[in-house]
Design an enzyme around this catalytic site. Structure first.
Site, PDB file in Angstrom:
ATOM      1  CB  SER A 107      21.891  58.041  19.727  1.00 10.01           C
ATOM      2  OG  SER A 107      22.714  58.396  20.795  1.00 10.01           O
ATOM      3  CG  HIS A 132      25.045  61.419  17.824  1.00 14.83           C
ATOM      4  ND1 HIS A 132      24.020  62.296  18.049  1.00 14.83           N
ATOM      5  CD2 HIS A 132      24.881  60.432  18.763  1.00 14.83           C
ATOM      6  CE1 HIS A 132      23.272  61.891  19.052  1.00 14.83           C
ATOM      7  NE2 HIS A 132      23.780  60.758  19.498  1.00 14.83           N
TER       8      HIS A 132
END
Length: 211
Positions: A107, A132
Site C-alpha cells: 500500500s 492497490h
C-alpha cells in the site's frame, strides 16, 4: 496483556556503546544507524511514524545536504495522508533518498519505496510488494458521505499519478494494476518499474552505503 510487539519496541531495543575522547557514549541502535544516515520505516504508516520520518529526513538534510540518505522499508501501509507527508518530504529535501524493501512494502509502503531516487530503489530477494487503490469508510449525512467519497477518488487519482511518475507506466496500466490487491515478488516489482534492482548482498567495492 501487553502487546509483545509493543514490549519489544519499548524495552528490548539494543544499545550500542562507543568510545570517544570524552569517554563512553551509548546510543540506541536506531539512533546509531541514523548517524550513518539510515532511516527505518517499519510498521503501519500513521501520523506518529510519519512525524518521526519527516523529522529524520529534515535533520539529515541539515547535517549534510549533499550526502545521500538510505531508507529501509518494512511496512504494511496505512494512512494515505501520513504517507504523502513522508513522500513530499523525500521529494522536497536536497539529498538523494535511496530506498530498500526488507520484508514487505504494501500500500503506502510501496509508494514510498518507488519514490526513492531513480536507480537507487532496491528490494531484497524475498521481499514482497503490494499495490492497490486507497480505501476508506465514513458514516454520517448523505451529503458528507458523498464529499468523502469524492475525496477518496481525488486521492486515488493523485496516487495513480505518483505511480505513473516513478514507474514510467501509463495511467491505464497503473489503474489496472491497482484495481485490486496486487502482490508482487521483488522480481515482479522490478519488471513493473517500482524498483531498480533486486539485491542479495552489498557491492564488494563499497561497504559504506546502506543500500
Amino acid at each position: 496483556m501487553r502487546d509483545p510487539v509493543d514490549t519489544y519496541m519499548n524495552y528490548l531495543i539494543p544499545m550500542v556503546v562507543e568510545q570517544t575522547n570524552r569517554g563512553e557514549r551509548s546510543y540506541d541502535i536506531f539512533s546509531r544507524l541514523l548517524k550513518e544516515r539510515i532511516i527505518f520505516l517499519t510498521g503501519p504508516v500513521e501520523d506518529g511514524m510519519s512525524t518521526l520520518a519527516v523529522a529524520q529526513l529534515l535533520f539529515l538534510e541539515a547535517d549534510n545536504p549533499k550526502k545521500e540518505i538510505s531508507m529501509y522499508i518494512n511496512s504494511p501501509g496505512g494512512v494515505v495522508t501520513s504517507g504523502l507527508a513522508i513522500y513530499d518530504t523525500m521529494q522536497f529535501i536536497k539529498p538523494a533518498v535511496s530506498t530498500l524493501c526488507i520484508g514487505q512494502a504494501a500500500s503506502m509502503g510501496s509508494l514510498l519505496l518507488t519514490a526513492g531516487e531513480k536507480d537507487m530503489r532496491f528490494a531484497l530477494p524475498n521481499a514482497r510488494i503490494m499495490v492497490h487503490q486507497p480505501s476508506g469508510g465514513f458514516q454520517g449525512q448523505v451529503t458528507d458521505i458523498m464529499l468523502h467519497a469524492q475525496e477518496i477518488l481525488n486521492l486515488k487519482r493523485r496516487l495513480n499519478e505518483i505511480y505513473v511518475k516513478h514507474t514510467g507506466r501509463s495511467m491505464d496500466k497503473i489503474e489496472d494494476a491497482l484495481e485490486r490487491d496486487n502482490f508482487m515478488t521483488a522480481k515482479a516489482a522490478l519488471d513493473f518499474g517500482l524498483i531498480d534492482a533486486v539485491i542479495d548482498q552489498r557491492p564488494t567495492d563499497d561497504t559504506s552505503k546502506a543500500a
